[in-house]
Design an enzyme around this catalytic site. Structure first.
Site, PDB file in Angstrom:
ATOM      1  N   GLU A 186       9.160  -7.827  -3.885  1.00  0.00           N
ATOM      2  CA  GLU A 186       9.067  -9.124  -3.172  1.00  0.00           C
ATOM      3  C   GLU A 186      10.087  -9.205  -2.026  1.00  0.00           C
ATOM      4  O   GLU A 186      10.576 -10.275  -1.694  1.00  0.00           O
ATOM      5  CB  GLU A 186       9.224 -10.299  -4.145  1.00  0.00           C
ATOM      6  CG  GLU A 186       8.259 -10.165  -5.319  1.00  0.00           C
ATOM      7  CD  GLU A 186       7.505 -11.409  -5.647  1.00  0.00           C
ATOM      8  OE1 GLU A 186       7.469 -12.312  -4.802  1.00  0.00           O
ATOM      9  OE2 GLU A 186       6.943 -11.448  -6.748  1.00  0.00           O
ATOM     10  N   ARG A 203      32.561  -7.745 -32.973  1.00  0.00           N
ATOM     11  CA  ARG A 203      33.061  -6.377 -32.927  1.00  0.00           C
ATOM     12  C   ARG A 203      34.597  -6.376 -32.922  1.00  0.00           C
ATOM     13  O   ARG A 203      35.228  -7.042 -32.072  1.00  0.00           O
ATOM     14  CB  ARG A 203      32.529  -5.685 -31.662  1.00  0.00           C
ATOM     15  CG  ARG A 203      33.065  -4.306 -31.407  1.00  0.00           C
ATOM     16  CD  ARG A 203      32.463  -3.287 -32.341  1.00  0.00           C
ATOM     17  NE  ARG A 203      32.927  -1.936 -32.014  1.00  0.00           N
ATOM     18  CZ  ARG A 203      32.796  -0.907 -32.824  1.00  0.00           C
ATOM     19  NH1 ARG A 203      32.208  -1.058 -34.014  1.00  0.00           N
ATOM     20  NH2 ARG A 203      33.232   0.291 -32.470  1.00  0.00           N
ATOM     21  N   GLY A 211       4.938  -0.972   2.883  1.00  0.00           N
ATOM     22  CA  GLY A 211       5.709  -1.751   1.914  1.00  0.00           C
ATOM     23  C   GLY A 211       6.438  -2.875   2.618  1.00  0.00           C
ATOM     24  O   GLY A 211       5.912  -3.981   2.778  1.00  0.00           O
ATOM     25  N   GLU A 231       0.863  -1.192   0.000  1.00  0.00           N
ATOM     26  CA  GLU A 231       0.000   0.000   0.000  1.00  0.00           C
ATOM     27  C   GLU A 231       0.896   1.237   0.000  1.00  0.00           C
ATOM     28  O   GLU A 231       2.091   1.133   0.267  1.00  0.00           O
ATOM     29  CB  GLU A 231      -0.884  -0.006   1.265  1.00  0.00           C
ATOM     30  CG  GLU A 231      -1.789  -1.216   1.331  1.00  0.00           C
ATOM     31  CD  GLU A 231      -2.720  -1.199   2.534  1.00  0.00           C
ATOM     32  OE1 GLU A 231      -2.816  -0.139   3.215  1.00  0.00           O
ATOM     33  OE2 GLU A 231      -3.343  -2.242   2.790  1.00  0.00           O
TER      34      GLU A 231
END
Ligand SMILES: Cc1cc2nc3c(=O)[nH]c(=O)nc-3n(C[C@H](O)[C@H](O)[C@H](O)COP(=O)(O)OP(=O)(O)OC[C@H]3O[C@@H](n4cnc5c(N)ncnc54)[C@H](O)[C@@H]3O)c2cc1C
Length: 393
Positions: free
Chosen positions: A370, A265, A127, A123
């Site tokens: 998470e 390259r 957190g 929210e």
């Protein structure tokens, strides 16, 4: 599941990734949500990879699913985040804590892609500590009435149902215990908004939503009333493993890209891969890959052992510990590996047109969502020190 089934799932994921790549490329450069992430997942039947077959899934074990997520995240952290929202933190708590009727209502539909799921814990003012949340529910007959705002939710505006965590209205002290509720998102009492101010992961749907006197059937509560914190923490073991696995995919793709580019390259009369300082970057990416791979495998095995013995709290603790380590390590390793890859690409590296920079700007969030780096470190340390050293008390 047998080896052939495992191979078939991986082949379906591979086909998905190949079809997704050109579309993802365009959407990424246009900074817009990639709807093909969902439609192609539906087409290739990969929306319920670890879900039991009897509920419409593919029945994969934790390690196979982790490998699938790594492959998907080679295409970008945006696509993988969709699967985390749908499966790892969407289907998971319903499978583990839903009643038979709730499972029947949401799981087969979500495996087919007819239901899109999300996980609504965060929210604006809650957190890292979800217990500071202010979303509430009250019982009214056979309904639950929800009020509150959820913020920074993956799949937040495309979800047809969200696992919402809420407190009983007016409760204080010991009665203020969080519950987990599956909330259908249809109707004017559920207002959603896409969040665009993101410096990466453009093709993923990140949203916020507000519930105002929003009604759901009382049977949509997951597990026992007041058990929501435990359900959230258990679900995050699944979610964090998905983030770690995705980060392995970032590293794998960076390795593929630098091995190709270092041969193509030429500077100073030879392929840049013949310059030893460029080789150092490649070696560091490979070290990030190998260490992350090993930690994810160990974490996935611990999670699988816990899944097979759900009443064993020691196995769940072990899974939580191993997964936190894997999440912390792989998300930091992905950040560093993509930075090495950007450097190998030189001036082209600092551009959204090339894959290394896209990975760099996308995977930074993996050290935040998470569970942040800081929360993972405290989880790891307090698991070793003992319960009385828990940082959050
Ligand atoms: C793109 C994106 C997608 C997301 N998807 C979802 C989702 O699907 N569902 C969902 O519920 N959430 C989701 N989130 C939210 C995410 O999980 C939170 O942002 C995260 O948990 C951190 O919370 P916060 O942002 O409020 O930061 P805060 O908790 O305010 O933390 C700020 C800082 O303080 C540190 N900190 C906080 N507490 C402590 C402590 N006790 N000790 C030491 N340091 C501390 C943190 O580590 C961090 O560095 C998403 C976020 C993003 C950016």
């Amino acid at each position: 599941m047998n080896a052939d089934e495992q191979k078939k799932i991986m082949a379906d994921v591979e086909a998905y990734c190949q079809e997704l790549r050109p579309i993802e490329e365009v959407c990424y450069l246009e900074h817009k949500f990639n709807e093909a992430i969902v439609s192609l997942a539906k087409k290739h039947n990969i929306m319920g990879i670890p879900v039991p077959k009897e509920l419409g899934g593919r029945g994969a074990d934790s390690l196979t699913y982790a490998r699938c997520l790594a492959r998907i995240n080679q295409e970008g952290t945006g696509p993988r985040t969709f699967f985390s929202g749908q499966t790892s933190i969407g289907q998971f708590p319903i499978l583990k804590y839903g009643s038979v009727a709730t499972k029947k209502k949401y799981i087969p539909a979500s495996c087919k892609g007819d239901a899109i799921l999300a996980f609504g814990l965060t929210e604006p003012d809650a957190g890292s500590n979800p217990l500071e949340g202010t979303t509430t529910y009250r019982r009214q007959g056979d309904k639950l009435i929800l009020n509150g705002v959820k913020y920074l939710i993956s799949n937040g505006t495309i979800a047809t149902a969200v696992n919402v965590f809420a407190f009983p209205e007016g409760a204080t002290g010991a009665d203020r215990r969080m519950s987990a509720i599956v909330v259908d998102t249809a109707g004017a009492s559920f207002e959603k908004e896409q969040l665009h101010a993101k410096p990466g992961m453009f093709t993923s749907d990140t949203g916020m939503f507000q519930m105002t006197e929003h009604e759901v059937p009382a049977e949509n509560m997951l597990g026992e009333e007041g058990n929501g914190f435990r359900i959230a923490m258990h679900t995050l073991v699944s979610g964090r493993l998905s983030v770690a696995s995705g980060c392995l995919g970032v590293i794998e793709d960076c390795l593929i890209e630098v091995l190709r580019y270092a041969k193509e390259r030429h500077q100073h009369g030879k392929p840049i891969g013949k310059h030893q300082l460029v080789q150092e970057h490649i070696a560091m990416i490979e070290m990030a890959r190998a260490t992350s791979d090993a930690m994810i495998e160990r974490a996935a095995m611990a999670k699988e052992a816990s899944e097979l013995d759900p009443k064993n709290s020691e196995k769940l603790k072990e899974a939580d510990f191993r997964v936190a380590q894997a999440k912390f390590h792989a998300s930091n390793a992905a950040w560093q590996a993509s930075d090495h890859a950007v450097q190998v690409f030189g001036g082209r590296g600092w551009s959204e047109l090339y894959r290394p920079f896209r990975h760099l700007q996308d995977c930074r969030v993996c050290r935040i969502y998470e569970g942040t780096d800081e929360i993972m470190k405290m989880k790891i340390a307090t698991a070793l020190l003992g319960k009385e050293y828990e940082a959050f008390k």
